[in-house]
Design an enzyme around this catalytic site. Sequence first.
Site, PDB file in Angstrom:
ATOM      1  N   ASP A 160      -0.417  -5.109   9.538  1.00  0.00           N
ATOM      2  CA  ASP A 160      -1.426  -4.131   9.123  1.00  0.00           C
ATOM      3  C   ASP A 160      -2.684  -4.921   8.793  1.00  0.00           C
ATOM      4  OD1 ASP A 160      -2.980  -2.134   8.087  1.00  0.00           O
ATOM      5  OD2 ASP A 160      -1.600  -1.539   6.499  1.00  0.00           O
ATOM      6  N   LYS A 208     -13.490  -0.664   6.803  1.00  0.00           N
ATOM      7  CA  LYS A 208     -14.157  -1.516   5.819  1.00  0.00           C
ATOM      8  C   LYS A 208     -15.175  -2.438   6.465  1.00  0.00           C
ATOM      9  CE  LYS A 208     -10.894   0.137   3.069  1.00  0.00           C
ATOM     10  NZ  LYS A 208      -9.953   1.189   3.500  1.00  0.00           N
ATOM     11  N   TRP A 219       0.844  -1.190   0.000  1.00  0.00           N
ATOM     12  CA  TRP A 219       0.000   0.000   0.000  1.00  0.00           C
ATOM     13  C   TRP A 219       0.880   1.241   0.000  1.00  0.00           C
ATOM     14  CZ3 TRP A 219      -1.975   2.705   4.827  1.00  0.00           C
ATOM     15  CH2 TRP A 219      -2.935   3.665   4.502  1.00  0.00           C
TER      16      TRP A 219
END
Length: 394
Positions: A207, A242, A126
């Site tokens: 993460d 999310k 990312w």
Amino acid sequence: MFQNVEPTPLDPIIRLIGIFKADNRDNKIDMGVGVFRDSNGNTPIMAAVKEAEQRLHDQQTTKTYVGLSGDESFNQHITRMVFGDADTSRIRAVQAPGGCGALRVLSEMLSRVSSDSKVWLTDPTWGNHYPIFQGSGFETETYPYLNRATKTVAVDELLDALSRRGPQDIVVFHGCCHNPSGAELQPEHWDEIARLAGKTGFFPFFDLAYQGFGDSLEQDVYSIRTVAREVESLVVASSCSKNFGLYRDRVGCAMIAGESSKSADRACAQLLSTARSSYSMPPDHGAAIVGMILGDQQLRQAWEQELTDMRGRILGLRVQMSNKLRARTGHNRWDFIADHRGMFSLLVLDDEQVNRLRDEYAIYVVAGGRINIAGLRDEEEMDRFVDAFVTVTE
């Protein structure tokens, strides 16, 4: 003061959002920004969240600070959701403003206690990982992750690289649903990674942005639970953006597993000091909602069913896209899309192909070919994407 300041380039995804908004074509499709969308193209507020918000509205009597570590009910529930039945006496959790906030305060804390360490990121990773860790003063390097030819994890190369890491290395892992590739390590691979971590002594940093979006709430944290059993210490940055749909409410949790209860307390004190000098107190609203949902049987069941439905939509779109591409091309080159997990897959496109999708077909994907498969609303948009994609790649 600012006359000689050089402009900072916009994050590519933020820049893409601006270009998409300025596009006046009615048929444009956004497969770039990383948010879940339903079949109507909306990012809905989950019903369990709405119910919890109403209860919070009716019950809350003050807006005073909650405290440096945030909502303790939230922290406890997230710890259980991530670590399961593990011994929590050596685990500490601090509420943070989103997954990014959790990443940053953990990174800053580690820079205080181990400034000479090097941070290792997956290739690719990312994009925001780089400024977060480099901004904390760390030198960053990459280790192999994606085989760009097969779009699967380069397992042998990854394990070989990790076997050469040691106590001065902080290795960042994606707990599940790798961003941007979508390619996943299997349980047996995590077993080997855990063994290597215990043997070589590198420090695992997880993460966890998509728990529940891959295979299940439990399966998606196999990685963390397995590694935690083999190492003395690790950290986890968890996000509720999310899986609870709380993007704008910025709900995250920074977790530390220490060698002992005492060492966990010391590390947590450093973490809280870092938070105090950064944002002082975390926001309460979103974390209070999550804590309420996870602590109420009826709300939790409703939320888990909604999350299951969201995951089912993503997996269904993956199978549909894979099947349509196979039917359209006559080969299995794109079958990996069905095997990937989470919202993203990295299709490895060049700039010309990405630009053609945008300019000729009004289909927006991130540079390099990362697609958010949940950006497709219906079969008509799926067919449009497949036809355009095959045209620019075959």
